[in-house]
Design a protein around this motif. Structure first.
Motif, PDB file in Angstrom:
ATOM      1  N   SER A 712      -8.287  -9.343 -10.014  1.00 45.53           N
ATOM      2  CA  SER A 712      -9.014  -9.051 -11.388  1.00 45.53           C
ATOM      3  C   SER A 712      -8.162  -8.059 -12.512  1.00 45.53           C
ATOM      4  CB  SER A 712     -10.413  -8.355 -11.016  1.00 45.53           C
ATOM      5  OG  SER A 712      -9.998  -6.789 -10.341  1.00 45.53           O
ATOM      6  N   ILE A 713      -7.191  -7.153 -11.797  1.00 45.68           N
ATOM      7  CA  ILE A 713      -6.669  -6.388 -12.878  1.00 45.68           C
ATOM      8  C   ILE A 713      -5.621  -7.171 -13.483  1.00 45.68           C
ATOM      9  CG2 ILE A 713      -5.013  -4.532 -12.714  1.00 45.68           C
ATOM     10  CD1 ILE A 713      -6.858  -3.059 -10.624  1.00 45.68           C
ATOM     11  N   LEU A 714      -4.834  -7.957 -12.578  1.00 41.92           N
ATOM     12  CA  LEU A 714      -3.730  -8.783 -12.916  1.00 41.92           C
ATOM     13  C   LEU A 714      -4.240  -9.623 -14.166  1.00 41.92           C
ATOM     14  CD1 LEU A 714      -1.671 -10.032  -9.779  1.00 41.92           C
ATOM     15  CD2 LEU A 714      -1.030  -8.400 -11.598  1.00 41.92           C
ATOM     16  N   ILE A 715      -5.417 -10.282 -13.976  1.00 44.40           N
ATOM     17  CA  ILE A 715      -5.914 -11.394 -14.989  1.00 44.40           C
ATOM     18  C   ILE A 715      -6.275 -10.579 -16.166  1.00 44.40           C
ATOM     19  CG2 ILE A 715      -8.097 -12.585 -15.589  1.00 44.40           C
ATOM     20  CD1 ILE A 715      -8.106 -13.374 -12.586  1.00 44.40           C
ATOM     21  N   LEU A 716      -6.766  -9.154 -15.963  1.00 45.11           N
ATOM     22  CA  LEU A 716      -7.143  -8.369 -17.079  1.00 45.11           C
ATOM     23  C   LEU A 716      -5.969  -8.182 -18.009  1.00 45.11           C
ATOM     24  CD1 LEU A 716      -9.195  -6.403 -18.730  1.00 45.11           C
ATOM     25  CD2 LEU A 716      -8.306  -4.645 -17.136  1.00 45.11           C
ATOM     26  N   LEU A 717      -4.724  -7.773 -17.421  1.00 45.33           N
ATOM     27  CA  LEU A 717      -3.572  -7.338 -17.922  1.00 45.33           C
ATOM     28  C   LEU A 717      -2.937  -8.642 -18.458  1.00 45.33           C
ATOM     29  CD1 LEU A 717      -2.037  -4.833 -15.776  1.00 45.33           C
ATOM     30  CD2 LEU A 717      -2.832  -4.209 -17.962  1.00 45.33           C
ATOM     31  N   ASN A 718      -3.014  -9.863 -18.104  1.00 45.61           N
ATOM     32  CA  ASN A 718      -2.140 -11.124 -18.376  1.00 45.61           C
ATOM     33  C   ASN A 718      -2.810 -11.925 -19.419  1.00 45.61           C
ATOM     34  OD1 ASN A 718      -0.105 -10.289 -16.439  1.00 45.61           O
ATOM     35  ND2 ASN A 718      -0.573 -11.925 -15.103  1.00 45.61           N
ATOM     36  N   ALA A 781      -0.531  -2.565 -11.433  1.00 45.31           N
ATOM     37  CA  ALA A 781      -1.919  -2.653 -10.863  1.00 45.31           C
ATOM     38  C   ALA A 781      -1.481  -1.922  -9.225  1.00 45.31           C
ATOM     39  CB  ALA A 781      -1.983  -4.152 -10.712  1.00 45.31           C
ATOM     40  N   LYS A 782      -0.235  -2.112  -8.876  1.00 38.16           N
ATOM     41  CA  LYS A 782      -0.072  -1.552  -7.494  1.00 38.16           C
ATOM     42  C   LYS A 782       0.305  -0.094  -7.304  1.00 38.16           C
ATOM     43  CE  LYS A 782       0.701  -3.571  -4.061  1.00 38.16           C
ATOM     44  NZ  LYS A 782      -0.038  -3.868  -2.742  1.00 38.16           N
ATOM     45  N   ALA A 783       0.455   0.328  -8.757  1.00 41.02           N
ATOM     46  CA  ALA A 783       0.534   2.102  -8.427  1.00 41.02           C
ATOM     47  C   ALA A 783      -0.435   2.700  -8.092  1.00 41.02           C
ATOM     48  CB  ALA A 783       0.988   2.412 -10.080  1.00 41.02           C
ATOM     49  N   ASN A 784      -0.463   4.126  -7.600  1.00 46.47           N
ATOM     50  CA  ASN A 784      -1.472   5.048  -6.983  1.00 46.47           C
ATOM     51  C   ASN A 784      -2.107   5.368  -8.088  1.00 46.47           C
ATOM     52  OD1 ASN A 784      -3.017   6.416  -5.804  1.00 46.47           O
ATOM     53  ND2 ASN A 784      -1.204   7.588  -4.481  1.00 46.47           N
ATOM     54  N   ALA A 785      -3.570   5.344  -7.939  1.00 48.75           N
ATOM     55  CA  ALA A 785      -4.345   5.628  -9.250  1.00 48.75           C
ATOM     56  C   ALA A 785      -4.530   7.222  -9.471  1.00 48.75           C
ATOM     57  CB  ALA A 785      -5.829   5.097  -8.839  1.00 48.75           C
TER      58      ALA A 785
END
Length: 792
Positions: A712-718, A781-785
């Motif tokens: 979902s994060i990848l879709i949001l960014l792309n 997206a893989k970074a530590n929040a």
């Protein structure tokens, strides 16, 4: 202040190595492409400019009233030169040059034999085009008809290093000529290329019938040099009346055309220049600008993507008293520095790519290090690129308000985001347009290659009829030996090189021809077994045959295009007339074939038997024999029967392939530079992705804490970037369609523009963009929040 800004620029490059590398890489590739294309444009534009008085030199072109339209030729009556010199007051010098495929002749000295490109000219030719003499001079170069002027390379081939003036060479193994002068080798970007120059008096000795040609016979090229270029209009007006004043019934009108434009403007429509090589030069100039523009936009995007990191610097400097103009100066100096470093890298890429580019174009371009034009162009390119690339970052970054950026970076850069999106859309639109056009050009080339030509081009070769082959009995023996060896299955004579233009006439008539019909018809001389040799089909009647005596004098073949022109339903047996010749009987109809133009319709043509007028022997090689072995056998038999003449075998398929050279070059360059444009555009897209990721780092971290998954994060960014690329396709599609459709109009046989090239370009651009953006999106997206939220 300049040196301070320069140091700051250097520090920024060192601090931000990745951004600097991407900026320099994008600019370097764009500048290298631009320099390469501009070098080619300069090469083409420089044709014939080495002559000091080229602005006073003109070539005579002739408009011919053909089939309700005007065709333009460089062929003119041989009487025109003397008439122009005597009757046109503005003319200083005139010269004729022979036309046709009779240029390559055998020149021999001692045991050295070479085929040389020898042109016959009037003595004034050496003054019209100022030749640089190594030995001899223009005044005495043609003091006898048997004089010959040779180039330095020719002199070296025949005589080694000694002075050849006064030496004897044998021409065509028949006549002796005396070397009267040696000139420097010709530059490659000179329109007329030759190895030797013969006198026009010698040409008339070799072709005595030429003197008796009337005003309707266009058999040579006429060159004119005016006393003053300002006399052009009067001289041209006089030239246009000259033929008609001597032949009131003529369909010909001569006019003067600047020789400086001869190479670039070689296409005419209805008597007026309509383009030619200049179209390619303009296209490449536009391509150079587009690639440089894409590279500059890439720099803008990457520079402004770092806006938040540069904002505090701008705020502090403004708080300490820096003006906006000084800050703009800093950013312009930075972009100039990037441009300069990119130019140095581009220089290396240019040197690396130039040999391959020369090989692709079949020319020998060189970088003019010793001349100021090259360095001036390079300096202007660095300056323009630096100003163009640095303009938006300078205006944008210097606009930050100190109080806002020093309070916090919130919202900095958002106002510029729409502009950056516009720039990305522009980048991708240009790139996609180039890719679509490249695909359509390639498809048209493949269509023309695969389209049936109406004859069998494979295994067809041709060779010049010279020496012993001018004797009918020796030629028949040669053909018989070739067939006996099994290397050749059929042979026939032909007027000139099979793929070149031939002769035309306006004195051809048929039953029912209207009195006001001024049709111009093509004609070719051929031998027996013509259709069988080339693989053309006789759709009605028969081919010429030794069984019919009349075929040698009163029979003709016609093609379908001529039958259609005549409007005769059953042409075989009909009587036609050609000038002062006896009445001719049509004995056969040849199915249309295309051999002189690729992608063009067959023109009305008739064929007559005349071996004496034929200069080429066409051979159909046995397909059961290895091609190289068959050619070796042909050369061996030729050496035995015609030993004085080294045999040159030309493959007709290769000649046809060469006719597509311009289209192939355009296709390759469109693919090549379109690929570079896509790559540079992706760097710009990556810059925008970096900016967006920086802006939305906390938002993404919060979403992850609340349970959002990677997908979902990848879709949001792309999704935002995909929208930009889709918009780019929407803009590029109609532009590419219009450009490709206009290009295809020049072909009689052409492809229909289908959806496939557009779909392919869309998939390619979306796939590359998605890959580019996903690399950065995946990293974010893989970074530590916790890293993004811990200070909260």
């Amino acid at each position: 202040m300049f040196f301070i800004n320069f140091k700051i620029a250097l520090r920024n490059i060192q601090k931000n190595k990745l951004f600097s590398l991407m900026n320099i890489g994008g600019l370097a590739i764009g500048m290298a492409c631009c320099l390469l294309l501009l070098l080619y444009v300069s090469y083409e534009w420089g044709y014939d400019k080495q002559f000091d008085s080229i602005d006073r030199v003109y070539i005579t072109r002739v408009n011919i009233n053909i089939n309700e339209g005007l065709a333009t030729s460089i062929a003119s009556p041989n009487k025109l030169a003397d008439a122009a010199l005597q009757r046109l007051p503005g003319v200083e010098l005139v010269s004729r040059m022979n036309l046709g495929g009779d240029y390559n002749k055998l020149f021999s000295h001692d045991r050295e034999n070479y085929k040389l490109d020898a042109r016959s000219v009037d003595p004034s030719f050496l003054k019209i085009f100022e030749q640089k003499f190594i030995y001899g001079n223009a005044a005495t170069a043609f003091h006898t008809p048997e004089s010959v002027v040779i180039t330095t390379s020719t002199a070296r081939k025949l005589f080694g290093k000694k002075n050849p003036v006064g030496q004897i060479v044998k021409y065509d193994n028949r006549r002796l000529l005396t070397v009267s002068a040696v000139i420097e080798d010709l530059p490659e970007n000179q329109s007329f290329q030759y190895d030797a120059l013969l006198s026009w008096a010698f040409f008339e000795q070799e072709h005595p019938d030429n003197k008796n040609n009337g005003w309707g016979s266009i058999t040579c090229t006429t060159l004119v040099k005016l006393k003053d270029k300002n006399q052009f209009e009067a001289a041209d007006a006089g030239m246009r009346k000259l033929i008609r004043s001597n032949d009131p019934k003529t369909q010909l009108e001569a006019f003067l055309f600047p020789f400086a434009k001869y190479h670039l403007y070689n296409e005419f429509t209805n008597g007026k220049v309509s383009g030619g090589k200049i179209d390619q030069v303009k296209l490449f100039s536009l391509l150079a600008f587009c690639v440089l523009l894409i590279a500059s936009i890439n720099y803008m995007n990457l520079s402004t993507a770092r806006s938040e990191k540069r904002a505090r610097e701008v705020g502090v400097r403004k708080a300490l008293g820096s003006t906006r103009s000084s800050l703009m100066g800093q950013f312009f100096i930075e972009s100039m520095l990037f441009s300069l470093i990119a130019a140095i890298v581009a220089f290396g890429l240019l040197e690396l790519c130039l040999p391959y580019f020369n090989n692709l174009l079949g020319i020998a371009m060189k970088i003019g290090y010793g001349g100021y034009p090259f360095w001036l162009t390079l300096g202007i390119l660095v300056l323009v690129t630096g100003l163009l690339a640095g303009s938006y970052p300078a205006f944008y970054l210097s606009s930050f308000t100190p109080i806002k950026v020093l309070k916090g970076l919130k919202g900095i850069g958002r106002s510029s985001l729409p502009i950056r999106k516009v720039l990305v859309v522009l980048q991708f639109s240009l790139s996609i347009c180039m890719i679509i056009c490249a695909i359509i050009i390639y498809s048209q080339i493949q269509f023309m290659r695969n389209k049936p030509l109406g004859f069998s081009q494979n295994n067809l070769v041709e060779l010049n009829l010279e020496g012993e082959w001018r004797k009918p009995e020796k030629l028949q023996l040669f053909k018989a030996e070739l067939k006996k060896s099994g290397a050749v299955i059929a042979a026939t004579e032909f007027a000139q090189s099979f793929t070149s233009d031939g002769s035309i006439t306006g004195n051809f008539s048929w039953p029912g021809k209207a009195s006001n019909d001024q049709s111009i018809i093509n004609y070719r001389s051929i031998g027996y077994d013509f259709s069988n040799t080339i693989g053309a089909k006789i759709i009605e009647g028969r081919d010429f045959s030794p069984e019919f005596v009349a075929d040698t004098s009163t029979s003709v073949l016609v093609n379908e295009a001529l039958v259609e022109k005549m409007g005769i339903k059953s042409p075989v047996g009909k009587i036609v007339h050609w000038g002062d010749n006896p009445p001719l009987t049509i004995v056969g109809v040849v199915k249309n074939y295309s051999n002189e133009t690729i992608g063009g319709k067959a023109v009305p043509t008739f064929f007559y038997y005349n071996v004496k007028k034929s200069n080429i022997l066409i051979l159909s090689i046995n397909p059961a024999m290895n091609l190289s072995a068959a050619v070796g056998t042909i050369k061996q038999i030729s050496q035995q029967l015609n030993p004085a003449y080294p045999l040159a075998v030309t493959f007709i398929a290769q000649d046809l392939k060469n006719k597509l050279k311009s289209e192939q070059l355009l296709s390759v360059l469109s693919n090549l530079f379109g690929g570079f444009a896509i790559f540079i555009s992706c760097l710009g897209l990556l810059g925008l992705a970096l900016y967006m990721a920086e802006q939305r780092k906390k938002e993404i971290s919060i979403r992850k804490v609340l349970g959002a998954d990677l997908k979902s994060i990848l879709i949001l960014l792309n999704k935002d970037f995909i929208k930009l690329v889709i918009l780019s396709n929407v803009i590029a599609f109609p532009v590419a369609f219009i450009l490709a459709n206009n290009w295809l109009k020049s072909y009689d046989y052409k492809i229909s523009i289908a959806a496939a090239p557009f779909i392919a370009a869309a998939v390619l651009s979306l796939g590359i963009a998605l890959l580019t953006v996903s690399l950065q999106s995946f990293k974010v997206a893989k970074a530590n929040a916790v890293d993004a939220l811990k200070y909260e």
